[in-house]
Design an enzyme around this catalytic site. Structure first.
Site, PDB file in Angstrom:
ATOM      1  N   HIS A   1       0.865  -1.176   0.000  1.00 22.17           N
ATOM      2  CA  HIS A   1       0.000   0.000   0.000  1.00 22.17           C
ATOM      3  C   HIS A   1       0.907   1.232   0.000  1.00 22.17           C
ATOM      4  O   HIS A   1       1.664   1.464   0.950  1.00 22.17           O
ATOM      5  CB  HIS A   1      -0.899  -0.003   1.236  1.00 22.17           C
ATOM      6  CG  HIS A   1      -2.047   0.977   1.145  1.00 22.17           C
ATOM      7  ND1 HIS A   1      -1.870   2.336   1.222  1.00 22.17           N
ATOM      8  CD2 HIS A   1      -3.392   0.768   0.985  1.00 22.17           C
ATOM      9  CE1 HIS A   1      -3.054   2.940   1.104  1.00 22.17           C
ATOM     10  NE2 HIS A   1      -3.989   2.013   0.956  1.00 22.17           N
TER      11      HIS A   1
ATOM     12  N   THR B   1      -8.012   9.244   5.292  1.00 24.73           N
ATOM     13  CA  THR B   1      -8.083   8.159   4.329  1.00 24.73           C
ATOM     14  C   THR B   1      -6.983   8.411   3.308  1.00 24.73           C
ATOM     15  O   THR B   1      -6.498   9.549   3.169  1.00 24.73           O
ATOM     16  CB  THR B   1      -9.460   8.113   3.652  1.00 24.73           C
ATOM     17  OG1 THR B   1      -9.515   6.984   2.761  1.00 24.73           O
ATOM     18  CG2 THR B   1      -9.741   9.374   2.858  1.00 24.73           C
TER      19      THR B   1
ATOM     20  N   HIS C   1     -10.293  26.924 -48.203  1.00 23.29           N
ATOM     21  CA  HIS C   1     -10.599  25.649 -48.859  1.00 23.29           C
ATOM     22  C   HIS C   1      -9.435  25.182 -49.728  1.00 23.29           C
ATOM     23  O   HIS C   1      -9.621  24.394 -50.651  1.00 23.29           O
ATOM     24  CB  HIS C   1     -11.876  25.744 -49.699  1.00 23.29           C
ATOM     25  CG  HIS C   1     -13.065  26.212 -48.933  1.00 23.29           C
ATOM     26  ND1 HIS C   1     -13.812  25.398 -48.123  1.00 23.29           N
ATOM     27  CD2 HIS C   1     -13.622  27.448 -48.834  1.00 23.29           C
ATOM     28  CE1 HIS C   1     -14.780  26.088 -47.563  1.00 23.29           C
ATOM     29  NE2 HIS C   1     -14.690  27.340 -47.967  1.00 23.29           N
TER      30      HIS C   1
ATOM     31  N   SER D   1      17.042  13.189 -45.293  1.00 18.86           N
ATOM     32  CA  SER D   1      16.603  11.895 -45.802  1.00 18.86           C
ATOM     33  C   SER D   1      17.807  10.974 -45.886  1.00 18.86           C
ATOM     34  O   SER D   1      18.909  11.414 -46.223  1.00 18.86           O
ATOM     35  CB  SER D   1      15.964  12.062 -47.191  1.00 18.86           C
ATOM     36  OG  SER D   1      15.832  10.814 -47.840  1.00 18.86           O
TER      37      SER D   1
ATOM     38  N   ARG E   1     -16.632   5.540  -3.814  1.00 14.48           N
ATOM     39  CA  ARG E   1     -15.216   5.378  -4.157  1.00 14.48           C
ATOM     40  C   ARG E   1     -15.010   4.147  -5.007  1.00 14.48           C
ATOM     41  O   ARG E   1     -15.565   3.082  -4.733  1.00 14.48           O
ATOM     42  CB  ARG E   1     -14.379   5.224  -2.874  1.00 14.48           C
ATOM     43  CG  ARG E   1     -12.891   4.896  -3.095  1.00 14.48           C
ATOM     44  CD  ARG E   1     -12.205   6.096  -3.689  1.00 14.48           C
ATOM     45  NE  ARG E   1     -10.760   6.046  -3.550  1.00 14.48           N
ATOM     46  CZ  ARG E   1      -9.917   6.191  -4.570  1.00 14.48           C
ATOM     47  NH1 ARG E   1     -10.367   6.368  -5.795  1.00 14.48           N
ATOM     48  NH2 ARG E   1      -8.610   6.196  -4.364  1.00 14.48           N
TER      49      ARG E   1
ATOM     50  N   ARG F   1      -2.038   8.164 -12.764  1.00 11.36           N
ATOM     51  CA  ARG F   1      -0.610   7.913 -12.958  1.00 11.36           C
ATOM     52  C   ARG F   1      -0.147   8.246 -14.375  1.00 11.36           C
ATOM     53  O   ARG F   1       1.059   8.227 -14.659  1.00 11.36           O
ATOM     54  CB  ARG F   1      -0.294   6.460 -12.604  1.00 11.36           C
ATOM     55  CG  ARG F   1      -0.158   6.241 -11.099  1.00 11.36           C
ATOM     56  CD  ARG F   1       0.296   4.843 -10.746  1.00 11.36           C
ATOM     57  NE  ARG F   1       0.825   4.791  -9.388  1.00 11.36           N
ATOM     58  CZ  ARG F   1       0.092   4.617  -8.293  1.00 11.36           C
ATOM     59  NH1 ARG F   1      -1.220   4.459  -8.413  1.00 11.36           N
ATOM     60  NH2 ARG F   1       0.644   4.610  -7.094  1.00 11.36           N
TER      61      ARG F   1
END
Length: 461
Positions: free
Chosen positions: A90, A120, A169, A293, A333, A342
């Site tokens: 944890h 918490t 265009h 190139s 939750r 993450r």
């Protein structure tokens, strides 16, 4: 085949690491853990400053020593946390034990039980993410973004009077100036910038389901919402009073949507610059030793803008996923936000990489004014708009009886290439005033740019 030694999977941690490593200072596992330590330490100091549970405020030296735990957070501490987490399985609990060890080393065992008090994991995490995202935006992403905007501003001012054929265009259209078109991008980017800088970074600190239940059980007399607000705002964040176990992530969705919006504007810039280069409006400045190139030695490829385009697409896709998914949490939750968040650093990393390429790409091009002038001189038919508009004004003023000037100019110019001589002869044959004829015969595609150069100055209004 011999297996390779451990390699980074993401190009951000490999090929592009030197460019984007500053994101990892904040939005990495180590950066997140350091921010968690910040929150845990500051909560300890906050509780003792308020003499909770008969404690006394820590001495200046003790506070300095505790905060030094954050200042000296490095390789050894990262390794220690990994070792603790291998047992706890944890990550936030590992941070709690890490802080307790420091308290013991400092002779502060008497307040050890206030470590992670009434928290918490999400109380720690939401504040840590708010801090790390805020610092990434303010210290890493925004400076890179502003550097690109500043470069574009300088270009807009320098090129505000350089005439250019428009291509609505993809077809020749009413001329503009190169600087005015760049100024459009600047205006768009600065507008989003103000929204990003004005955004809030919210934080909650209210326990397992956002009810302060454990807090109240420990001290029924304390004004826990007021204390929570003071603590969160003391970290430079905006307090969120109504949450479930998690802070609802709405501020994150708002921020990521705005950064994604900025990404898409920058993507538009990248594709337009690529196109202008292909049209010869910009030439690329050769870089000594560089290869365009592998087989065609003459080529200078617009790789900066191509790289930026691709990375902006990846970043925007990630930010879209983040903003769409983070606002949903099942009931009070679920853990989907943990894995999702993450990837915040990855999204910012790709955007930062794109910004770096755009900045470098802009200084590696120069304007080809001869090519711009050539295109204008080969498209005199774009003055058809001016001629038919002037005729309309003349008819309205009673200076002409010409019917349907639009159809007349359409017949003359649509799908055709005509030159200056034909247009001048056409205008001289029109039933319009001498003043109108003079204005039109003196007009060229290069001078038919309206207020384009003056409009650039609106960036400073």
């Amino acid at each position: 085949m011999t297996p390779l030694p451990p390699q980074p999977i993401s190009p951000l941690d490999g090929r592009y690491y030197p460019i984007v490593h500053t994101v990892g200072e904040h939005l990495s596992e180590a950066g997140l853990n350091r921010a968690r330590v910040v929150v845990e330490v500051e909560w300890l100091i906050f509780l003792t400053d308020h003499a909770m549970f008969t404690t006394s405020p820590l001495s200046v030296d003790d506070k300095t020593a505790l905060r030094q735990v954050v200042e000296t957070f490095g390789h050894a501490q990262i390794a220690e946390l990994a070792e603790i987490e291998a047992t706890t399985r944890h990550d936030v609990k590992a941070v709690e034990y890490f802080v307790r060890r420091r308290l013991s080393e400092l002779g502060l065992d008497s307040i050890a039980e206030l470590t992670h008090f009434a928290c918490t994991s999400e109380d720690i995490n939401n504040l840590s993410y708010a801090l790390t995202v805020r610092d990434t935006v303010d210290q890493v992403w925004l400076p890179a973004y502003k550097a690109v905007v500043a470069a574009l501003r300088a270009m807009a001012d320098e090129l505000k009077a350089v005439p250019m054929l428009s291509h609505t265009h993809g077809q020749p259209a009413t001329p503009t100036t190169l600087g005015k078109e760049i100024a459009v991008v600047v205006y768009r980017l600065e507008r989003v910038l103000s929204q990003i800088e004005g955004g809030e970074y919210l934080g909650k600190f209210s326990g397992a389901t956002g009810t302060f239940s454990a807090h109240l059980a420990a001290d029924p007399e304390a004004d826990w919402p007021a204390l929570s607000r003071e603590f969160v705002e003391g970290l430079g964040l905006t307090w969120n009073p109504l949450t479930t176990q998690i802070e609802s992530h709405d501020w994150q969705a708002e921020l990521y949507d705005r950064v994604r919006h900025a990404n898409r504007i920058l993507h538009n810039l990248a594709t337009d610059m690529w196109t202008y280069i292909s049209m010869g409006y910009f030439t690329q400045i050769p870089v000594a030793g560089a290869t365009g190139s592998s087989t065609m030695p003459h080529k200078i490829n617009p790789i900066r803008f191509e790289n930026a385009e691709a990375n902006l697409e990846i970043s925007s896709a990630l930010f879209s996923t983040l903003s769409e998914t983070l606002v949903t949490s099942r009931l009070q939750r679920d853990l989907t936000d943990s894995t999702t968040q993450r990837n915040i650093g990855v999204a910012f990393g790709h955007s930062l990489l794109a910004l770096d390429n755009l900045r470098r790409g802009l200084i590696e091009v120069s304007v080809n004014e001869a090519r711009l002038a050539e295109d204008l001189d080969h498209n005199w038919e774009v003055l058809g708009e001016a001629i038919q508009t002037v005729i309309r004004a003349e008819v309205t003023a009673g200076q002409s009886n010409i019917e349907d000037p639009y159809a007349m100019l359409k017949e003359l110019t649509r799908g055709k290439r005509i030159g200056q001589a034909e247009l001048v002869a056409f205008v001289n044959g029109l039933d319009i005033s001498s003043g109108a004829k003079a204005r039109l015969t003196n007009l060229t595609p290069a001078t038919y740019t309206g207020l384009a150069d003056e409009l650039v100055d609106h960036l400073d209004v």
